[in-house]
Design a protein around this motif. Sequence first.
Motif, PDB file in Angstrom:
ATOM      1  N   GLN A 387      -0.677  13.943   4.041  1.00  0.00           N
ATOM      2  CA  GLN A 387       0.244  14.803   4.083  1.00  0.00           C
ATOM      3  C   GLN A 387       1.247  15.011   2.946  1.00  0.00           C
ATOM      4  O   GLN A 387       1.985  16.241   2.447  1.00  0.00           O
ATOM      5  CB  GLN A 387       1.373  14.332   5.103  1.00  0.00           C
ATOM      6  CG  GLN A 387       0.839  14.221   6.896  1.00  0.00           C
ATOM      7  CD  GLN A 387      -0.129  13.154   7.081  1.00  0.00           C
ATOM      8  OE1 GLN A 387      -0.499  12.559   6.142  1.00  0.00           O
ATOM      9  NE2 GLN A 387      -0.640  12.917   8.577  1.00  0.00           N
ATOM     10  N   ALA A 388       2.107  14.195   2.817  1.00  0.00           N
ATOM     11  CA  ALA A 388       2.748  14.043   1.231  1.00  0.00           C
ATOM     12  C   ALA A 388       2.017  14.240  -0.104  1.00  0.00           C
ATOM     13  O   ALA A 388       2.684  15.758  -0.293  1.00  0.00           O
ATOM     14  CB  ALA A 388       3.251  12.454   0.644  1.00  0.00           C
ATOM     15  N   PRO A 389       0.964  14.404  -0.142  1.00  0.00           N
ATOM     16  CA  PRO A 389       0.356  15.186  -1.083  1.00  0.00           C
ATOM     17  C   PRO A 389      -0.118  16.105  -0.996  1.00  0.00           C
ATOM     18  O   PRO A 389       0.533  17.227  -1.968  1.00  0.00           O
ATOM     19  CB  PRO A 389      -0.672  14.202  -2.082  1.00  0.00           C
ATOM     20  CG  PRO A 389       0.068  13.086  -0.806  1.00  0.00           C
ATOM     21  CD  PRO A 389       0.390  12.809  -0.004  1.00  0.00           C
ATOM     22  N   LEU A 390       0.294  17.025   0.047  1.00  0.00           N
ATOM     23  CA  LEU A 390      -0.723  18.456   0.420  1.00  0.00           C
ATOM     24  C   LEU A 390       0.894  19.043   0.575  1.00  0.00           C
ATOM     25  O   LEU A 390       1.224  20.388  -0.330  1.00  0.00           O
ATOM     26  CB  LEU A 390      -1.177  18.796   1.167  1.00  0.00           C
ATOM     27  CG  LEU A 390      -1.601  20.360   1.578  1.00  0.00           C
ATOM     28  CD1 LEU A 390      -2.230  20.673   1.339  1.00  0.00           C
ATOM     29  CD2 LEU A 390      -1.909  20.027   3.338  1.00  0.00           C
ATOM     30  N   ALA A 391       2.135  18.479   0.414  1.00  0.00           N
ATOM     31  CA  ALA A 391       3.711  19.247   0.809  1.00  0.00           C
ATOM     32  C   ALA A 391       4.131  18.724  -0.561  1.00  0.00           C
ATOM     33  O   ALA A 391       4.775  20.022  -1.011  1.00  0.00           O
ATOM     34  CB  ALA A 391       4.200  18.232   1.556  1.00  0.00           C
ATOM     35  N   SER A 392       3.175  18.157  -1.374  1.00  0.00           N
ATOM     36  CA  SER A 392       3.910  18.510  -2.596  1.00  0.00           C
ATOM     37  C   SER A 392       3.098  19.247  -3.350  1.00  0.00           C
ATOM     38  O   SER A 392       3.817  19.627  -4.281  1.00  0.00           O
ATOM     39  CB  SER A 392       3.752  17.127  -3.707  1.00  0.00           C
ATOM     40  OG  SER A 392       3.787  16.659  -4.820  1.00  0.00           O
ATOM     41  N   ALA A 393       2.070  19.424  -3.097  1.00  0.00           N
ATOM     42  CA  ALA A 393       1.371  20.518  -3.661  1.00  0.00           C
ATOM     43  C   ALA A 393       1.406  22.068  -3.619  1.00  0.00           C
ATOM     44  O   ALA A 393       1.722  23.133  -4.528  1.00  0.00           O
ATOM     45  CB  ALA A 393      -0.384  20.487  -3.449  1.00  0.00           C
ATOM     46  N   LEU A 394       1.518  22.110  -2.094  1.00  0.00           N
ATOM     47  CA  LEU A 394       2.000  23.340  -1.376  1.00  0.00           C
ATOM     48  C   LEU A 394       3.425  24.087  -2.323  1.00  0.00           C
ATOM     49  O   LEU A 394       3.861  25.182  -2.443  1.00  0.00           O
ATOM     50  CB  LEU A 394       2.073  23.276  -0.056  1.00  0.00           C
ATOM     51  CG  LEU A 394       1.028  23.666   0.571  1.00  0.00           C
ATOM     52  CD1 LEU A 394       1.206  23.037   2.011  1.00  0.00           C
ATOM     53  CD2 LEU A 394       0.467  24.927   0.296  1.00  0.00           C
ATOM     54  N   GLN A 395       4.402  22.754  -2.829  1.00  0.00           N
ATOM     55  CA  GLN A 395       5.711  23.098  -3.159  1.00  0.00           C
ATOM     56  C   GLN A 395       5.962  23.251  -4.184  1.00  0.00           C
ATOM     57  O   GLN A 395       6.576  24.284  -4.910  1.00  0.00           O
ATOM     58  CB  GLN A 395       6.803  21.543  -2.584  1.00  0.00           C
ATOM     59  CG  GLN A 395       8.293  21.708  -3.524  1.00  0.00           C
ATOM     60  CD  GLN A 395       8.658  20.310  -3.541  1.00  0.00           C
ATOM     61  OE1 GLN A 395       8.152  19.991  -3.883  1.00  0.00           O
ATOM     62  NE2 GLN A 395       9.839  20.380  -2.262  1.00  0.00           N
ATOM     63  N   VAL A 396       4.930  22.755  -5.384  1.00  0.00           N
ATOM     64  CA  VAL A 396       4.615  23.124  -6.549  1.00  0.00           C
ATOM     65  C   VAL A 396       4.061  24.195  -6.806  1.00  0.00           C
ATOM     66  O   VAL A 396       4.659  25.019  -7.660  1.00  0.00           O
ATOM     67  CB  VAL A 396       3.692  22.303  -7.105  1.00  0.00           C
ATOM     68  CG1 VAL A 396       3.263  22.653  -8.724  1.00  0.00           C
ATOM     69  CG2 VAL A 396       4.375  20.350  -7.677  1.00  0.00           C
ATOM     70  N   ALA A 397       3.644  24.627  -6.001  1.00  0.00           N
ATOM     71  CA  ALA A 397       3.004  26.205  -5.303  1.00  0.00           C
ATOM     72  C   ALA A 397       3.253  26.768  -5.597  1.00  0.00           C
ATOM     73  O   ALA A 397       3.536  27.834  -6.439  1.00  0.00           O
ATOM     74  CB  ALA A 397       1.364  26.016  -4.936  1.00  0.00           C
ATOM     75  N   GLN A 398       4.302  26.906  -4.492  1.00  0.00           N
ATOM     76  CA  GLN A 398       5.748  27.872  -4.697  1.00  0.00           C
ATOM     77  C   GLN A 398       6.461  28.070  -5.564  1.00  0.00           C
ATOM     78  O   GLN A 398       6.791  29.378  -5.922  1.00  0.00           O
ATOM     79  CB  GLN A 398       6.403  27.760  -3.175  1.00  0.00           C
ATOM     80  CG  GLN A 398       7.485  28.543  -2.266  1.00  0.00           C
ATOM     81  CD  GLN A 398       8.360  28.091  -1.353  1.00  0.00           C
ATOM     82  OE1 GLN A 398       7.421  26.839  -1.189  1.00  0.00           O
ATOM     83  NE2 GLN A 398       8.848  28.846  -1.042  1.00  0.00           N
ATOM     84  N   VAL A 399       7.201  26.746  -6.244  1.00  0.00           N
ATOM     85  CA  VAL A 399       7.924  26.379  -7.575  1.00  0.00           C
ATOM     86  C   VAL A 399       7.307  27.705  -8.490  1.00  0.00           C
ATOM     87  O   VAL A 399       8.374  28.528  -9.180  1.00  0.00           O
ATOM     88  CB  VAL A 399       8.262  25.689  -8.038  1.00  0.00           C
ATOM     89  CG1 VAL A 399       8.985  25.671  -9.238  1.00  0.00           C
ATOM     90  CG2 VAL A 399       8.875  24.998  -6.840  1.00  0.00           C
ATOM     91  N   ILE A 400       5.779  27.128  -8.335  1.00  0.00           N
ATOM     92  CA  ILE A 400       5.094  28.318  -9.699  1.00  0.00           C
ATOM     93  C   ILE A 400       5.385  29.751  -9.694  1.00  0.00           C
ATOM     94  O   ILE A 400       5.540  30.696 -10.301  1.00  0.00           O
ATOM     95  CB  ILE A 400       4.050  28.250 -10.392  1.00  0.00           C
ATOM     96  CG1 ILE A 400       3.943  26.634 -10.644  1.00  0.00           C
ATOM     97  CG2 ILE A 400       3.236  28.453 -11.091  1.00  0.00           C
ATOM     98  CD1 ILE A 400       2.563  25.720 -11.242  1.00  0.00           C
TER      99      ILE A 400
END
Length: 465
Positions: A387-400
Motif C-alpha cells: 500500500q505505502a509504495p503504491l501510494a508513493s508511486a501514485l503521489q509522485v506520478a501526480q506531482v510530475i
Amino acid sequence: MLDLALFLFVMAFLAIGLRRPFIWVLAYLYIDILAPQKIGWSITSALPISFIAFCAAFAGWLLTDAKKGTRFTLRQFLLCLLLAYCFWTTQTADFPAEALEKWDWVWKALVFAIFLPLTLSTRLRIEGTALIMVLTAGAIIISAGMKTALGGGGYASLYFFVNDNSGMYESSTLATVAIAIIPLILWFTRHGTIFPPDWRVKTFGYALVFACLLVPIGTEARTGLLCIAVLAVVALRDVKRRFAFLAAGAALGLAALPFIPQSYYERMATIGSHDQDQSASTRVAVWTWTLDYVAENPFGGGFDAYRGNRFTYRLPVLVEQGNTTAIEYREVVDEARAYHSAIFEMLGEQGWPGLILWLWIHALGLWQMEWVRRRWRQRAAHDAQWQAPLASALQVAQVIYLVGSLFQGIAYQPFVLMLIGAQIALWAYCKRLDSQEREVRRAGWPRAPHRPAGDAVAAPEAALR
C-alpha cells in the motif's frame, strides 16, 4: 491486417467481460488510452467501441457487482461539482459550438473518474487497473522509444501509431505521462501479483523505464526534461543510498550525451530564455490576457474561451548585418492562442470557482497519498507493504503531472483523471482496512494479518466478479 487484429482483440476483451463484468472497466481504460478506433481504418473505426465499453462498464457494475464496502469519497463529490460547473459554463460559453465539442469528451472523462473508484474494491482490481494503464500507455511509449533509438525523433516529427496531435498522442502530453508512470512501473517490479516480479518482469519493467526516458528526447519536449528533473528530485525521498543514486544518475546522463542529437540541445537551450522563443513568448502573453479576462469574467468563459484572445508582444529576431548578427525586436500580433497551461486553462474556461475545485482535488490527492504512505510503511506484515509504495508511486506520478501541466493545457487529461480514480480507490481501500482494525481492537480480539476477507490476493476469482 492490423485493423482486423485490433478489432478482434477489442471484441475478445469485451467478450471476456460477459463472464467477468469488471473486465469491461479495463476494456474502456484500454480503448480510451490507446484509441484503437483511430489506429484502425475500417472495421474498428466504424463501430463506437469507446461508447460500447463505456456503457458496458457501468451496466456490469450496476447489475452484477457486489456493492459491499463501496463508499463515495470527498474527492468524488468535488469531481461531481466540477462536472456540474463545467456543464453550466458550457451553456453560457463564449464559443458555444467549440465548447460543446470539448464538452463531448470532458464529461465522459470526469464521469468515469467518479465511477472508477466504485469498482476498485480489492487489491487485484486496483492493481489490474494500474497495470492496464501502464501497459496501454507503454504500447505507445515503446513505439516512440524504438523510433527514437533508431534516429527517428525530432520536434513535431516523431510519429506514433496515428498522425494525430491530440490526447495521449500529443508529444508533450506523452512525454509527461511517460515520466509520470515510471514510479508505477517500478512498483510492479517489486510488488506486483498479477505478474509476479521475477527476472522477466523486472527486465521488461526496466526496459520500459528506459523507453519512457527516451520519449522526451524523441519528442524534444522541453516539459519532458523538466519532468525528469522533478522525478529525480522526488525520488530522493524514498532512495536509501542517495549519493549512489545521484552518482548513478549523473553517470547515466553523461553516458547518454553523445547519442543525443544537436537539435535536442538547441531546443532545450530555450528553457531559460522565454523572451527569445516565440512559443514561450506567446504563452506569457496568453497568460497575461487570461488574467485580464478573468478580472472581467470571474466565472470563466466556458471551454475554448481562448479563441477570443488577441494581443501584441515583442519578439526578438536574429538579423544578419554584414559579418555580424544582431537582435531586432519586432511587434507581433497574435490571436486565438491556446492557454498552454492547465492552471490558466481552468482559470480562463471555468473561472475562479473551477480553478479552486481543480486545485482542491489535486491537493487532497497529494495529502491522501501521503497519509497512506506514512500510515502503512511501518506495517510489520509483509503482505501489507504494497500500500505505502503504491501510494508513493501514485503521489509522485501526480506531482510530475502537476509540474508538466504548468506548461500544457491538460487540465482534463483522461489518463490523469484515471490516475485520480486509482488514488481514490486506494485511499478508500486503506480507510476500510483501518476501520476494520479499529473494530477488532475495540472488541479485544488479537490483531489479524492484513488480508481481509474478499481481498484479491486471497480470492482472485471472486474479486473479478
